[in-house]
Design a protein around this motif. Sequence first.
Motif, mmCIF file in Angstrom:
data_model
loop_
_atom_site.group_PDB
_atom_site.id
_atom_site.type_symbol
_atom_site.label_atom_id
_atom_site.label_comp_id
_atom_site.label_asym_id
_atom_site.label_seq_id
_atom_site.Cartn_x
_atom_site.Cartn_y
_atom_site.Cartn_z
ATOM 1 N N THR A 628 0.654 -0.961 0.300
ATOM 2 C CA THR A 628 0.167 0.359 -0.352
ATOM 3 C C THR A 628 0.988 1.441 -0.191
ATOM 4 O OG1 THR A 628 -0.231 -0.225 2.321
ATOM 5 C CG2 THR A 628 -2.179 -1.353 0.952
ATOM 6 N N ALA A 629 2.203 1.589 0.730
ATOM 7 C CA ALA A 629 2.873 2.619 0.772
ATOM 8 C C ALA A 629 3.719 2.557 -0.627
ATOM 9 C CB ALA A 629 3.837 2.175 1.534
ATOM 10 N N VAL A 691 15.148 7.100 5.879
ATOM 11 C CA VAL A 691 14.062 7.293 6.250
ATOM 12 C C VAL A 691 14.251 5.438 6.961
ATOM 13 C CG1 VAL A 691 11.777 8.187 6.608
ATOM 14 C CG2 VAL A 691 13.172 8.706 4.741
ATOM 15 N N ALA A 692 13.998 6.038 8.833
ATOM 16 C CA ALA A 692 13.566 5.128 9.495
ATOM 17 C C ALA A 692 11.815 4.319 9.445
ATOM 18 C CB ALA A 692 14.003 4.797 11.069
ATOM 19 N N LEU A 693 11.044 3.690 9.615
ATOM 20 C CA LEU A 693 9.658 3.684 9.230
ATOM 21 C C LEU A 693 9.717 2.244 10.688
ATOM 22 C CD1 LEU A 693 6.723 4.046 8.968
ATOM 23 C CD2 LEU A 693 6.894 2.860 6.387
ATOM 24 N N THR A 694 9.319 2.741 11.676
ATOM 25 C CA THR A 694 9.331 1.776 12.680
ATOM 26 C C THR A 694 8.844 2.099 14.267
ATOM 27 O OG1 THR A 694 11.067 1.078 14.698
ATOM 28 C CG2 THR A 694 11.178 3.115 13.471
ATOM 29 N N GLY A 695 7.557 1.271 14.549
ATOM 30 C CA GLY A 695 7.257 1.053 16.040
ATOM 31 C C GLY A 695 7.607 1.935 17.288
ATOM 32 N N TYR A 696 9.258 2.024 16.959
ATOM 33 C CA TYR A 696 10.011 1.861 18.009
ATOM 34 C C TYR A 696 10.465 3.635 18.234
ATOM 35 C CZ TYR A 696 11.151 -2.766 17.829
ATOM 36 O OH TYR A 696 10.655 -4.202 18.369
ATOM 37 N N GLY A 697 9.763 4.282 19.092
ATOM 38 C CA GLY A 697 9.702 5.448 18.686
ATOM 39 C C GLY A 697 9.877 6.509 19.824
ATOM 40 N N PRO A 717 1.068 3.288 12.761
ATOM 41 C CA PRO A 717 1.628 3.661 11.624
ATOM 42 C C PRO A 717 1.514 5.480 10.782
ATOM 43 C CG PRO A 717 -0.761 3.261 13.318
ATOM 44 C CD PRO A 717 0.554 2.791 13.469
ATOM 45 N N ALA A 718 3.319 5.195 10.283
ATOM 46 C CA ALA A 718 2.936 6.590 9.916
ATOM 47 C C ALA A 718 1.554 7.361 8.472
ATOM 48 C CB ALA A 718 4.165 6.645 8.787
ATOM 49 N N ASP A 722 2.468 12.131 6.571
ATOM 50 C CA ASP A 722 3.717 12.286 6.877
ATOM 51 C C ASP A 722 4.765 11.228 5.988
ATOM 52 O OD1 ASP A 722 2.715 13.717 9.141
ATOM 53 O OD2 ASP A 722 2.617 11.965 10.494
ATOM 54 N N LEU A 723 4.122 10.206 5.132
ATOM 55 C CA LEU A 723 5.144 9.451 4.604
ATOM 56 C C LEU A 723 5.641 9.937 3.213
ATOM 57 C CD1 LEU A 723 6.877 6.900 3.780
ATOM 58 C CD2 LEU A 723 4.808 5.793 2.993
ATOM 59 N N LEU A 724 4.392 10.768 2.230
ATOM 60 C CA LEU A 724 4.882 11.603 1.652
ATOM 61 C C LEU A 724 5.789 12.564 1.598
ATOM 62 C CD1 LEU A 724 1.542 10.922 -0.813
ATOM 63 C CD2 LEU A 724 3.464 10.465 -1.304
ATOM 64 N N ARG A 725 5.308 13.645 3.188
ATOM 65 C CA ARG A 725 6.162 14.366 3.490
ATOM 66 C C ARG A 725 7.542 14.164 3.916
ATOM 67 N NH1 ARG A 725 4.080 15.805 7.308
ATOM 68 N NH2 ARG A 725 2.601 17.675 5.930
#
Length: 735
Positions: A628-629, A691-697, A717-718, A722-725
């Motif tokens: 989907t991303a 770009v890191a995409l993670t559940g750890y924040g 979930p981004a 936010d993902l496009l930016r």
Amino acid sequence: MKLPAPGRPLRYRLFLLAASGLLPLAIVAAVVLAYISGERAHDARATALLVSRALATAIDAELRATVSVLQSMSLVDELHGGELEEFHALGRRIAASQGWRAVVLADPQGKLLLSSAHALSAPAPDAVDPESMQKAIATRLPVVGTVTTGPRNNQAFAVRLPVLRDGQLRYVLSAVIPAEHILGVLLRQNVPGTSIVTVLDQKLTRVARSRQHTSPGPSPSLAALLATPEREGTGNTTTLEGMRSHTGFSRLQDWGWTVVTGISAEDADTGLYSVIGAVGAGLLASLALAAFVAWYFSRDVIEPIEALKAAAQALGRGEPVLVSRLDIAELQDVGAALKQAAVDRDLAARERETLLARATEALRQAEEAGRSKDEFLAMLGHELRNPLAPMATALHLMKRKGDPGTRLEREVMQRQVTHMQRLVDDLLDVSRITGKRLEMRMQPVRLADVVRHAAQSVQPVLGLRRFGVEVAPDAEDLWVSADEVRLGQVLTNLLGNAIKFTGPEGSIRLALRRAGTQAEVEVSDTGLGMAPEVLAHVFDLFYQAPQGTDRSRGGLGLGLAISRSLVEMHGGAVRATSPGEGQGSTFTITLPQVAPPQAFVESSAPAAPEGSHARVLLVDDNQDAADTAAALLQLSGYEVKVAYDPGVALTLLDQFVPQVAVLDIGLPGMSGYELAQRVRAHRNGARCHLVALTGYGTAADIAKAGEAGFAQHLVKPASPVDLLRAVQRGVGEAA
């Protein structure tokens, strides 16, 4: 319950009576000795600071003399005429005369052209201490580097001078100086043998020390003293040899070095110990005499007192209290009181055991309820967020594809997904805030950007309402220390509240202005307004204004309470005003201003436009999330390669040169941190924006991602925005 003691022994009271005459003398002696000791320590620290200042001045003069020699060399015709062979010979002569290791010449990129320590025809070695080289290139000012250990275990540092011609950087001229050169400066100052002088570089590595030691750095106590940002300071430390010292330090402001002088505390206290010994001996002799007098006059009553003592000990142990008849009436009364205390003790013990059992059970139930609540909220947030993220992305994709037949249904679903997401976030946030577990990532933030972003985020739900954003001209560069995400959440909450209580024909205004040393953000509307009794409770947790049974405006009554807590965690305040029902409401946030960060540079790189075909590598082992991303990015005009496995991602790099790589952290077989390093090591990924995409924040997770080479960090979930930016920013920076 433990009962108080029945009284002090008579012998002790007599001793206090005899010794009370000594108390004023002892107090005066202690005060005088403490004052003398404190003054000596203060004088020793002041002396250490003066010595450090003088030595810092001497070392600064030595370094500036080196810079002057380099400046003279930078003016010779051989250098600017490109006669490197003649300049090489000149460098050898000057290095020999000055006692330097070498004279080094580098180009504007920091690549060495020649070194007087090597033949001109020999390959130029790599630059030693590249950090100081890059600093000299960046600042175009003289720089003194850190101490570096050479291949023969010899230590040296570099003094670097940027050489400019017609305003352009032509060369970087450096003198490589042995560390013992600075030691010679110290020894010429005739430092006392009982003092220790240390010169430390910017990283607190030893440059020189008047007393040799194997450790290259300061002692722990000295390191703690030097942790202060002040230019000068004093304190008490322990040297590497274990010697207590009165210490003063002075920093060389232009070079970043520190000169530390430690004066032995034992030497500073010379003569004081004999005075303390004499005073102490006199006081001890006087106390001994007082003890003898007390013992002599207490013999006739000591036995009754011992009996009472034994009874008191039995009372403390919970045993029966037995007191025989005593010849002294006052002591007999004490014995009777002890017996009664034993009776009361037994009764209180039984009551205490009952109350303790009840309190323990209540505490257990409360802890169990708290754990159950936290586990339930965590499970609820996880289970609800998982389906919400792909639903939101799918709706965004449907909107982008533009099917007019499903527009109304999509809008209904989008409103409900957004509403559900907000309820989940509010529930989790209020749990974290009340439990003091909410983590804030504070950094300088330009407030105008946050205001405009919040205004953009509510555009889809405004409907026919008029909406205006006003940023005062003098408020464009207002900066605050804030967690940008949480501050945006506050503004979105207030705007959402205004939209909820303002009809389709109403208007809403978002304004930013400067108010002295404060920044003010105001959200005002022409909606329903609030009566005074509602206004008094508008920020209370779970409070909702009275409304009809249909509850058309819904909600849990958490948004405003969360907003107030978040603003207060930023050191600010929020207030609500309203002229009355039907006359609108105004919410005003005040936040303390901070200075803009020095490293801030307004970014002018454009985002990737539609159809730009910028290349993106997307790696995620969750295939639904990855697909989907990828569809979202492809619909936005990007060329996307997807990998569900880190090994496949590295294989794709052989034929694909991405400008941006979006990497999941929790990957099978290889973490996202390791994958990031291997991407950067690949020939086609060296310039890739990560770009890191993670559940750890947490803050520690963000720091770890930065150390691994990630330029941005998104928490799942981004949102699609936010993902496009993030990808747009990465493409701009890669360009």
